[in-house]
Each structure stands twice: as C-alpha cells, then as structure tokens.
Scaffold this motif. Structure first.
Motif, short mmCIF file in Angstrom:
data_model
loop_
_atom_site.label_atom_id
_atom_site.label_comp_id
_atom_site.label_asym_id
_atom_site.label_seq_id
_atom_site.Cartn_x
_atom_site.Cartn_y
_atom_site.Cartn_z
N ALA A 103 24.30 28.23 -87.10
CA ALA A 103 24.98 28.99 -86.05
C ALA A 103 24.31 30.36 -85.87
O ALA A 103 24.08 30.79 -84.74
N ARG A 104 23.98 31.02 -86.97
CA ARG A 104 23.31 32.32 -86.88
C ARG A 104 21.95 32.19 -86.20
O ARG A 104 21.60 33.00 -85.33
N ARG A 105 21.18 31.20 -86.60
CA ARG A 105 19.85 31.00 -86.00
C ARG A 105 19.96 30.72 -84.51
O ARG A 105 19.17 31.24 -83.70
N ARG A 106 20.92 29.91 -84.11
CA ARG A 106 21.10 29.59 -82.69
C ARG A 106 21.43 30.84 -81.89
O ARG A 106 20.84 31.09 -80.83
N LEU A 107 22.37 31.64 -82.38
CA LEU A 107 22.77 32.84 -81.65
C LEU A 107 21.64 33.86 -81.57
O LEU A 107 21.44 34.49 -80.53
N LYS A 108 20.88 34.02 -82.63
CA LYS A 108 19.75 34.95 -82.59
C LYS A 108 18.67 34.48 -81.62
O LYS A 108 18.07 35.28 -80.91
N GLU A 109 18.46 33.17 -81.56
CA GLU A 109 17.46 32.63 -80.63
C GLU A 109 17.92 32.78 -79.19
O GLU A 109 17.12 33.09 -78.30
N ILE A 110 19.19 32.58 -78.92
CA ILE A 110 19.74 32.80 -77.58
C ILE A 110 19.53 34.25 -77.18
O ILE A 110 19.11 34.56 -76.06
N PHE A 111 19.83 35.16 -78.09
CA PHE A 111 19.66 36.59 -77.83
C PHE A 111 18.21 36.92 -77.50
O PHE A 111 17.92 37.68 -76.58
N ARG A 112 17.27 36.30 -78.23
CA ARG A 112 15.85 36.58 -78.04
C ARG A 112 15.32 35.94 -76.76
O ARG A 112 14.64 36.59 -75.96
N LEU A 113 15.59 34.64 -76.54
CA LEU A 113 15.03 33.93 -75.40
C LEU A 113 15.55 34.42 -74.06
O LEU A 113 14.84 34.37 -73.06
N ASN A 114 16.79 34.88 -74.02
CA ASN A 114 17.36 35.40 -72.78
C ASN A 114 17.08 36.88 -72.59
O ASN A 114 17.62 37.51 -71.68
N LYS A 115 16.25 37.42 -73.48
CA LYS A 115 15.80 38.81 -73.41
C LYS A 115 16.96 39.81 -73.38
O LYS A 115 16.92 40.84 -72.72
N LEU A 116 18.02 39.46 -74.09
CA LEU A 116 19.16 40.37 -74.18
C LEU A 116 18.81 41.59 -75.02
O LEU A 116 19.43 42.63 -74.88
N ASN A 117 17.80 41.46 -75.88
CA ASN A 117 17.38 42.61 -76.69
C ASN A 117 16.70 43.67 -75.84
O ASN A 117 16.68 44.83 -76.21
N GLU A 118 16.18 43.31 -74.68
CA GLU A 118 15.52 44.29 -73.81
C GLU A 118 16.51 45.18 -73.07
O GLU A 118 16.12 46.18 -72.48
N ARG A 119 17.77 44.82 -73.08
CA ARG A 119 18.79 45.63 -72.42
C ARG A 119 19.23 46.83 -73.25
O ARG A 119 19.93 47.69 -72.77
N GLY A 120 18.84 46.84 -74.51
CA GLY A 120 19.22 47.96 -75.37
C GLY A 120 20.64 47.85 -75.92
O GLY A 120 21.20 48.83 -76.38
#
Length: 72
Positions: free
Chosen positions: A23-40
């Motif tokens: 579950a953790r890996r899936r959520l982190k990958e979703i965060f990364r692939l959808n570029k949610l980390n670029e929103r700050g």
C-alpha cells in the motif's frame, strides 16, 4: 521545500507487513507519477482497512481527486 513530500501511515490493524508495504509503495508511486511532488504539497495519508483492498486505479482516483484543487 520547493518540492512536495508524502507520508503514508499504515497501522498494524489493517494487515500484515507485506500488505502494508504494498500500500505504501503504491501511494508513493501515484504521488510520483502524477507529479504531485512538483506542486510543493506535503501530504499525510492515513491508510484505513478498506484502502488495502483497493486496486491501483482506485487509489489513484482517490488521491488525485482529493488533491486536484490544491496548489501553492
């Protein structure tokens, strides 16, 4: 920080370690692939028991839907 971070909290009550890690890996990958980390955005996601049985696509819809309107 100029980039966003994610914290995924999973309790022992929701399943065994392999299920919680998946579950953790899936959520982190979703965060990364959808570029949610670029929103700050710094996000804390608390996983509940029904979330373990969700598919990747369902989790992606939930996370992206919840963060759709948040920008900095």
């Amino acid at each position: 920080f100029p980039y966003g971070r994610i914290l995924v909290v999973t309790s022992r009550k929701i399943g065994t370690a392999p299920w919680r890690n998946k579950a953790r890996r899936r959520l982190k990958e979703i965060f990364r692939l959808n570029k949610l980390n670029e929103r700050g955005l710094d996000c804390i996601i608390i996983m509940k028991k029904p979330g373990i049985s969700c598919s990747y696509d369902q989790l992606e819809q939930i996370v992206c839907g919840a963060l759709r309107n948040y920008t900095i």
